[in-house]
Design an enzyme around this catalytic site. Structure first.
Site, PDB file in Angstrom:
ATOM      1  N   HIS A 163       0.830  -1.207   0.000  1.00 54.08           N
ATOM      2  CA  HIS A 163       0.000   0.000   0.000  1.00 54.08           C
ATOM      3  C   HIS A 163       0.871   1.267   0.000  1.00 54.08           C
ATOM      4  O   HIS A 163       0.595   2.236  -0.716  1.00 54.08           O
ATOM      5  CB  HIS A 163      -0.935  -0.020   1.220  1.00 54.08           C
TER       6      HIS A 163
ATOM      7  N   HIS B   6       1.059   4.035  -3.264  1.00 49.73           N
ATOM      8  CA  HIS B   6       0.870   5.484  -3.153  1.00 49.73           C
ATOM      9  C   HIS B   6       2.126   6.264  -3.552  1.00 49.73           C
ATOM     10  O   HIS B   6       2.032   7.452  -3.828  1.00 49.73           O
ATOM     11  CB  HIS B   6       0.393   5.866  -1.750  1.00 49.73           C
TER      12      HIS B   6
ATOM     13  N   HIS C  89      -8.500   0.131  -4.430  1.00 50.86           N
ATOM     14  CA  HIS C  89      -9.066   0.136  -3.079  1.00 50.86           C
ATOM     15  C   HIS C  89     -10.320  -0.719  -3.002  1.00 50.86           C
ATOM     16  O   HIS C  89     -10.607  -1.310  -1.959  1.00 50.86           O
ATOM     17  CB  HIS C  89      -9.267   1.568  -2.596  1.00 50.86           C
TER      18      HIS C  89
ATOM     19  N   GLU D 215     -10.844  11.200  -4.222  1.00 47.28           N
ATOM     20  CA  GLU D 215      -9.640  10.870  -3.435  1.00 47.28           C
ATOM     21  C   GLU D 215      -9.209  11.989  -2.485  1.00 47.28           C
ATOM     22  O   GLU D 215      -8.970  11.671  -1.307  1.00 47.28           O
ATOM     23  CB  GLU D 215      -8.478  10.489  -4.368  1.00 47.28           C
TER      24      GLU D 215
ATOM     25  N   HIS E 189      -9.508   9.899   6.135  1.00 49.23           N
ATOM     26  CA  HIS E 189      -8.342   9.300   6.811  1.00 49.23           C
ATOM     27  C   HIS E 189      -7.968  10.154   8.028  1.00 49.23           C
ATOM     28  O   HIS E 189      -7.671   9.637   9.100  1.00 49.23           O
ATOM     29  CB  HIS E 189      -7.143   9.246   5.859  1.00 49.23           C
TER      30      HIS E 189
HETATM   31 CU1  CUO Z   1      -4.806   4.005  -0.112  1.00 46.23          CU
HETATM   32 CU2  CUO Z   1      -7.217   5.625   1.516  1.00 46.23          CU
HETATM   33  O1  CUO Z   1      -5.594   4.517   1.658  1.00 46.23           O
HETATM   34  O2  CUO Z   1      -6.017   5.572  -0.134  1.00 46.23           O
END
Ligand code: CUO
Length: 709
Positions: A237, A241, A266, A378, A397
């Site tokens: 993960h 990103h 996701h 996002e 988040h």
């Molecule tokens: Cu990968 Cu919310 O965690 O985007």
């Protein structure tokens, strides 16, 4: 002579002395960047200290780069010196202006989700990307290392290495070697240090990480902790990103279908989690749509935070989300703001059009609608209108990550869900992403279902399927526990040379092969084989309707096949999956910076970890549907040159410097509602598809590592 001049002179003399005393051999200067990973280890030690597991590399750095007294007095730390030292020369350049990156304190925690930190990181990425050549890039990287917040530095440097055209061959070490504290429980570090200090390399034994360290069986959610806390999926993960940052130079952010891939990746993470939940007699994850209700799911991470010198904060049971107002982070938003953004996004979906910054309506069509929505929700800097649609997912988040200290009065940093390297540990990560997926699904259900004509590939029939797993019954996947070791020494500062291993337990599946028989009554042609897997029954053990089951299909593989006239049998093994990268690639550190081995650590470092490809299942054998489709390649194909370099796990990660290599919507053909009258998977299939009843049988044993082909 003033004190500064004296120190510089003293330092230069020291360098000369050390050069005399040690046998310094310059590394091949043309391949210097292959040693960049050395900048990513022992981050609290000055750059002038010897580097490498065996402390036999030294950066020869302009003295003016060294930042404080300690560093200048210890131009080279010789305590770990054992033989030849290979020297990496660093050129002096006009130092870049670091005024913006320096806005983040050296010991603050760093989060890409925080707007202030994003802006700072974007500037640093820009600085590193703008370096005109490899020499200057190396030099700027060294200069920044000595001054900046280590986590910010590693993030920006990694993004730059992954995206500069001249660093394609530069390896990126696994983040567990850089920041082991983000992946391994804090308790073991004392034992690891003891081992490193008391025992010489070669005689050290691995330190065992207990499998159940965050909670007990009193907590039902703990049954899936092995998934949430798996080191490999958290590394994945983080890496994903890095490849798809949502802020930074436009040419880095603006990748082909990146908004759609945000949605699809996701969605797959939530589907995989639900598969694990059903394997463990837990219901599917409930979407987090009520932001005022206390949150049942607690999480106590038990991780140390090396940078902020404290532990990662926990969240107790029934915590409440609250408005955030933290001056220190320059962060202020209310839950009402999030609700406003949410309502506007829903309105755009239901109107099938979004408002751009000029007030024009941009249609959310069946081709680009999901990509626009992905960037909007996002949100990334590609959002069609960030002022109007806001920053919903990222704020989600943060509102969870800061619910224990919403106004900063306790001077606490954010929880694990505020950092992509640790977010997947938190049960609320999945509840939040189930909600985010719910938003995307509102768009998907408005699209016309695929017709039989669209789905079919006339003359192509899937006439047989078989699954053969090592040491298992036919048509069964076999899963079990396995132990492996990971070297933590690079992330431990001020410790003696040599590796120190931690031993962790993880889920594993036996290697398997699919045999797929396809009859072609037409001429030779090409097809795309798409393979998915979903549980057959819901939490009440009832067969699922396709409208629900389609959310649980995890992608296992996708590849192009040539269909010759007549019968074709395709054999495809688990280690060829387009979803995964091999275990070693997820974990391996760059111990031997041999240029021949470097490329695989680059973009190819992005991929779901192979050991987590198959969900756990259960000891009775969890029934599942293995779904296969051969679609018409003329409709799938993307015209572009073949990818270069290492093999890439393109299903979740795309291809470096290329378009996403499949023209169909991601998740096709299960991304939309089934056509009218179709309730089950069996009713859905056309002749070019097949379903195989399989079982996932879990053996509750720790098996030794198998021979990897
Ligand atoms: Cu990968 Cu919310 O965690 O985007």
């Amino acid at each position: 002579m003033d004190q500064k001049a004296f120190l510089l002179l003293f330092a230069s003399v020291l360098i000369l002395k050390v050069v005399e005393a040690q046998r310094l051999r310059p590394v091949n200067q043309a391949n210097k960047l292959n040693y960049m990973h050395l900048l990513m280890e022992h981050l609290h030690e000055p750059v002038s200290f010897l580097k490498g597991v065996n402390r036999n590399y030294a950066f020869k750095v302009p003295v003016s780069y060294l930042n404080d007294r300690i560093q200048k007095l210890n131009v080279v730390d010789r305590s770990g010196f054992v033989g030849d030292v290979q020297e990496i020369q660093v050129k002096q350049i006009t130092p870049p202006d670091l005024s913006i990156p320096l806005e983040l304190g050296h010991d603050e925690n760093f989060s890409q989700f925080l707007p202030k930190h994003r802006r700072i990181a974007a500037r640093l990425i820009e600085i590193l990307m703008d370096m005109p050549n490899r020499e200057d890039f190396l030099s700027a990287s060294v200069f920044c290392r000595e001054r900046l917040n280590p986590y910010l530095y590693i993030y920006a440097l990694s993004v730059a290495i992954l995206h500069r055209p001249d660093t394609r061959d530069v390896g990126l070490p696994s983040l567990i070697g850089v920041f082991p504290h983000k992946f391994v429980n804090g308790e073991i570090f004392t034992r690891v240090r003891q081992e490193a200090n008391a025992v010489p390399p070669g005689s050290r034994v691995p330190i065992e990480i207990p499998q159940d360290f965050t909670a007990s069986d009193l907590e039902p959610e703990h049954r899936v902790a092995y998934f949430r806390e798996d080191i490999g999926i958290n590394l994945f993960h983080w890496h994903w990103h890095l490849v798809y940052p949502f802020e930074g130079p436009l040419n880095i952010v603006n990748k082909d279908r990146r908004g759609e891939l945000f949605y699809y990746l996701h969605k797959q993470l939530v589907a995989r989690y639900n598969f694990e939940r059903l394997s463990n007699h837990l219901g599917r994850v409930r979407k987090l749509n009520n932001w005022h209700k206390p949150l049942k799911e607690a999480y106590f991470p038990k991780l140390d935070n090396m940078i902020a010198s404290r532990v990662w904060p926990a969240r107790h049971e029934f915590a409440k989300l609250q408005d955030i107002n933290r001056e220190l982070d320059q962060l202020s938003f209310d839950i009402q703001d999030m609700e406003r953004f949410r309502d506007r996004i829903f309105e755009a979906i239901h109107r099938k059009g979004a408002l751009n910054e000029r007030g024009e309506v941009v249609n959310l069509t069946s081709t680009i609608g999901i990509d626009i929505l992905g960037n909007m929700v996002e949100s990334s800097i590609l959002s069609i209108n960030r002022n109007f649609y806001g920053d919903l997912h990222n704020l989600g988040h943060l509102v969870i990550a800061l619910c224990h200290d919403p106004d900063g009065r306790h001077l606490e940093t954010f929880g694990v869900i505020g950092d992509p390297a640790t977010a997947m540990r938190d049960p609320l990560f999945y509840r939040w992403h189930a909600y985010i997926d719910h938003i995307f699904q509102q768009h998907k259900i408005l699209l016309p279902p695929y017709t039989v004509e669209q789905l079919d590939f006339p003359g192509v029939v899937v006439s047989g399927m078989q699954l053969i797993s090592e040491n298992a019954e036919r048509n069964e996947f076999a899963t079990f526990w396995q132990k492996n070791d990971v070297d933590l020494s690079r992330g431990l500062d001020f410790t003696p040379r040599g590796s120190v291993f931690a031993r962790f337990t993880h889920l594993q599946h036996a290697p398997y092969v699919f045999l797929i028989q396809v009859d072609n009554s037409g001429p030779t042609r090409m097809g795309t084989m798409r393979i998915f897997l979903a549980p057959k029954f819901d939490e009440r053990r009832r067969p699922m309707l396709l409208r629900d089951q389609r959310h649980l299909f995890i992608e296992l593989d996708k590849f192009t096949v040539q269909l010759r006239p007549g019968r074709n049998v395709f054999q495809r093994s688990s280690n060829q999956s387009s979803v995964t990268i091999p275990f070693e690639r997820t974990f391996r550190n760059l111990t031997n910076p041999d240029p021949a081995n470097q490329a695989e650590f680059n973009y190819c470092g992005c991929g779901w970890p192979d050991h987590m490809l198959i969900p756990k299942g259960n000891t009775d054998g969890l029934p599942a549907d293995l779904f296969v489709m051969v679609s018409d390649y003329t409709m799938d194909r993307v015209e572009q040159p073949a990818p270069e370099g290492c093999q890439q796990a393109h299903s979740y990660c795309g291809l470096r410097d290329r378009l996403y290599p499949d023209r169909r919507p991601m998740g096709y053909p299960l991304d939309r509602l089934p056509r009218a009258g179709v309730n089950t998977l069996y009713e859905f299939i056309t002749p070019n598809m097949g379903v195989l009843n399989v079982k996932i049988r879990f053996q509750d044993k720790i098996l030794p590592p198998f021979e990897r082909q």
